[in-house]
Design an enzyme around this catalytic site. Structure first.
Site, PDB file in Angstrom:
ATOM      1  N   LYS A 112      16.539   0.453   3.224  1.00 43.59           N
ATOM      2  CA  LYS A 112      15.961   1.453   4.123  1.00 43.59           C
ATOM      3  C   LYS A 112      14.535   1.060   4.491  1.00 43.59           C
ATOM      4  CE  LYS A 112      17.609   5.287   1.751  1.00 43.59           C
ATOM      5  NZ  LYS A 112      17.491   6.718   1.514  1.00 43.59           N
ATOM      6  N   HIS A 165       9.095   4.515   5.263  1.00 44.33           N
ATOM      7  CA  HIS A 165       8.709   5.541   6.222  1.00 44.33           C
ATOM      8  C   HIS A 165       7.304   6.031   5.901  1.00 44.33           C
ATOM      9  CE1 HIS A 165       9.539   8.379   3.028  1.00 44.33           C
ATOM     10  NE2 HIS A 165      10.729   7.828   2.873  1.00 44.33           N
ATOM     11  N   HIS A 212       6.282   6.528   2.344  1.00 41.60           N
ATOM     12  CA  HIS A 212       5.939   5.293   1.629  1.00 41.60           C
ATOM     13  C   HIS A 212       4.574   4.769   2.064  1.00 41.60           C
ATOM     14  CE1 HIS A 212      10.420   5.193   1.128  1.00 41.60           C
ATOM     15  NE2 HIS A 212       9.995   5.092  -0.117  1.00 41.60           N
TER      16      HIS A 212
END
Ligand code: ARG
Length: 571
Positions: free
Chosen positions: A127, A130, A133
């Site tokens: 993933k 985003h 993070h």
């Protein structure tokens, strides 16, 4: 004023106040009003013992201090329950020189001999990182740097999310549909697309769920083919994350993903320990540790025997504190995992580990975007960390093009300033609060922004370049005492740097340091506006002012470095 100097000064007050000198020295604070002297001593706490109202006491003690004629003291004034001290210009400069010439500016050794581990960034394989993070990465790296200024031996840890049933699903999806994607040239996006695809297809084919779970079971049991595929997912993801970490200048010392703790020996060990302490209870087929009424129990083992996020975190805490022998264990993770960490720490406490109290969840709030529309945020999806950095860089480039179109290396400068703007904006906010993200404000060269601090450093650099040419000299000394208010204020403010570092560390709040750098930038701007430098006749004064410019640059650059931000030569 420097800590040691306040300590010396406090030594003169022990016959006036019923406290040891170290304790007295801890009482000093910054006056709320800048015109009320350089430092302030509140006397409220002595009022009861000495049986005098604070204003009376402050007045009496102030007079006694004046009578002592202590070196460096220019003025002593009682205002309400405070004794305000103003130092002489000479004393400030003498202290300032000592401060600025220190080899490791603002460092102390309060953490010496202790090991601190900090878990930050820690994305989830397959993933994209985003904005959550983004915060975990930026705040984590800043706290890591802060811990280093306090003398800790620091281990930056990437607790990579690389284990769980989703990897069985993904590996199964890869085998089924992988050939439809361009894994050769666009591996990370292919991987993420596959992830999204699986979750979409499952809505129509619920049986895929079982296939995925079965694949995970096989992966857990060591199936070679699946293991190879899974390993490939990690490599693809890490290569992608590395690009972002490089842009941000973020570094880990150790990568121990969740899979490291999924090893049956480690998990059985956790289960054994919990059983021995009689903490494990059966509940609806699963194994849990009960906490209190306010919180749900901590899930340790599912009915099919699989481990959970929490179980792996217990194993990880044991690894950090026992195997690596760390003294402090920090988790820089969003507030949405508050319950998880409170459960984790409670379980560790119930297991009787005295170090449970040295584990801290350094939580942070969420981003709220004003004008998300300005960013190509693929509708409805998470906002990618890299998109935020790209957008900021783009906006900074626009500003440069309109303000300073002839600048060399525009793209490089825009990258440094754009990334710095995002990082600074994040760190300027009290981490526990949500952040209102306003593109205009974040990239503003003049407002309370990273670019403004970088711009102040750039101004110092350009002044020093010109001065070196003009005076044919490489460094400048304080040839005469500086006495303008703007100069004194700037020096006095900068001497607070060591305190700011230690407070920022103790509270795990880099925003104290970020605000401080804004204050220094503003104080520098006042000095720059009020005190001409290269145009004056008096060479000795010119040199002293240049020495102050070079000192300011040092404080700004050192401070930015702790926040993990650099400044360009020009902008
Ligand atoms: N991978 C997790 C996430 O992205 C964060 C991991 C935090 N660290 C930990 N030890 N649980 O949400």
């Amino acid at each position: 004023m420097l800590k040691e100097k306040l300590l010396d000064f406090s030594g003169h007050l022990t016959d006036l106040l019923p406290l040891e000198k170290t304790e007295i020295s801890n009482l000093f604070e910054k006056p709320k009003n800048k015109d009320h002297g350089h430092t302030s001593l509140p006397v409220f706490r002595f009022s009861k013992t000495l049986k005098k109202a604070p204003p009376v006491l402050a007045k009496e003690v102030a007079e006694q201090i004046i009578n002592k004629k202590i070196d460096g003291v220019k003025e002593v004034q009682a205002v309400g329950g405070f004794i305000n001290i103003t130092w002489t210009n000479g004393y400030i400069l003498e202290n300032f020189k000592e401060f600025i010439n220190e080899e490791k500016l603002g460092y102390n050794d309060s953490g010496k001999g202790r090991k601190l581990i900090i878990d930050y960034s820690s994305p989830n394989v397959a993933k994209p990182m985003h904005v959550g993070h983004l915060r975990a990465t930026i705040i984590g790296q800043a706290i890591r740097n802060l811990a280093q200024t306090q003398g800790f031996e620091v281990i930056g840890l990437n607790h990579l999310g690389d284990w769980g049933v989703q990897f069985g699903k993904l590996a199964w999806a890869y085998k089924k549909w992988g050939s439809e994607y361009d894994f050769k040239n666009d591996s990370f996006n292919s991987l993420y697309s596959l992830y999204v695809r699986f979750h979409k297809e499952v809505e129509e084919h619920p049986e895929y769920e079982k296939e995925g779970a079965a694949a995970f079971k096989r992966l857990e049991e060591g199936d070679e083919e699946l293991h190879k595929i899974w390993k490939e997912f990690i490599d693809i993801s890490m290569a992608q994350y590395q690009k972002t970490w490089d842009r941000l200048g973020v570094k880990h010392d150790l990568v121990k993903g969740e899979s490291f703790y999924a090893d049956p020996r480690k998990l059985d060990h956790v289960v054994d320990l919990l059983e021995k302490k009689e903490l494990l209870e059966e509940s609806e087929g699963a194994w849990v540790v009960h906490l209190d009424e306010k919180r749900p129990p901590c899930l340790i083992k599912k009915s099919d025997g699989a481990s959970l996020y929490a179980t792996r975190d217990i194993a990880s805490a044991l690894y950090r504190m026992q195997d690596l022998e760390c003294d402090v264990n920090l988790y820089v993770v969003g507030s949405e995992q508050k319950l998880h960490f409170s459960q984790l720490f409670s379980v560790l406490e119930k297991m009787d580990y005295p170090w449970a109290k040295d584990c801290h969840h350094v939580a942070f709030g969420m981003y709220r975007f004003k004008n998300v529309g300005k960013m190509s945020s693929r509708k409805g999806q998470v906002i990618r960390l890299d998109d935020v950095l790209d957008k900021a860089t783009e906006m900074v480039l626009e500003r440069i093009n309109s303000k300073n179109p002839d600048l060399k290396n525009k793209d490089d400068v825009a990258e440094i300033v754009g990334v710095g703007a995002v990082v600074f904006n994040d760190l300027l906010n009290d981490r526990v609060k949500d952040v209102e993200f306003d593109w205009e404000k974040v990239t503003d060269f003049e407002g309370d922004s990273g670019p403004y601090v970088q711009y102040s450093a750039v101004r110092c650099k350009s002044l020093l370049r010109k001065a070196k040419e003009k005076l044919k000299k490489d460094s400048f000394d304080f040839a005469v005492t500086l006495s303008e208010k703007a100069e004194i204020d700037l020096m006095n403010l900068m001497m607070d740097y060591p305190n700011i570092l230690s407070n920022s560390y103790k509270t795990f709040k880099p925003n104290y340091l970020a605000s401080f750098l804004l204050e220094v930038s503003r104080a520098f701007s006042s000095f720059y506006n009020k005190c001409p430098i290269l145009s004056i006749e008096d060479k000795a004064l010119m040199e002293s002012r240049l020495a102050l410019v070079s000192a300011t640059l040092k404080v700004l650059e050192e401070g930015l470095k702790v926040l993990n931000i650099t400044s360009p030569e020009e902008m």
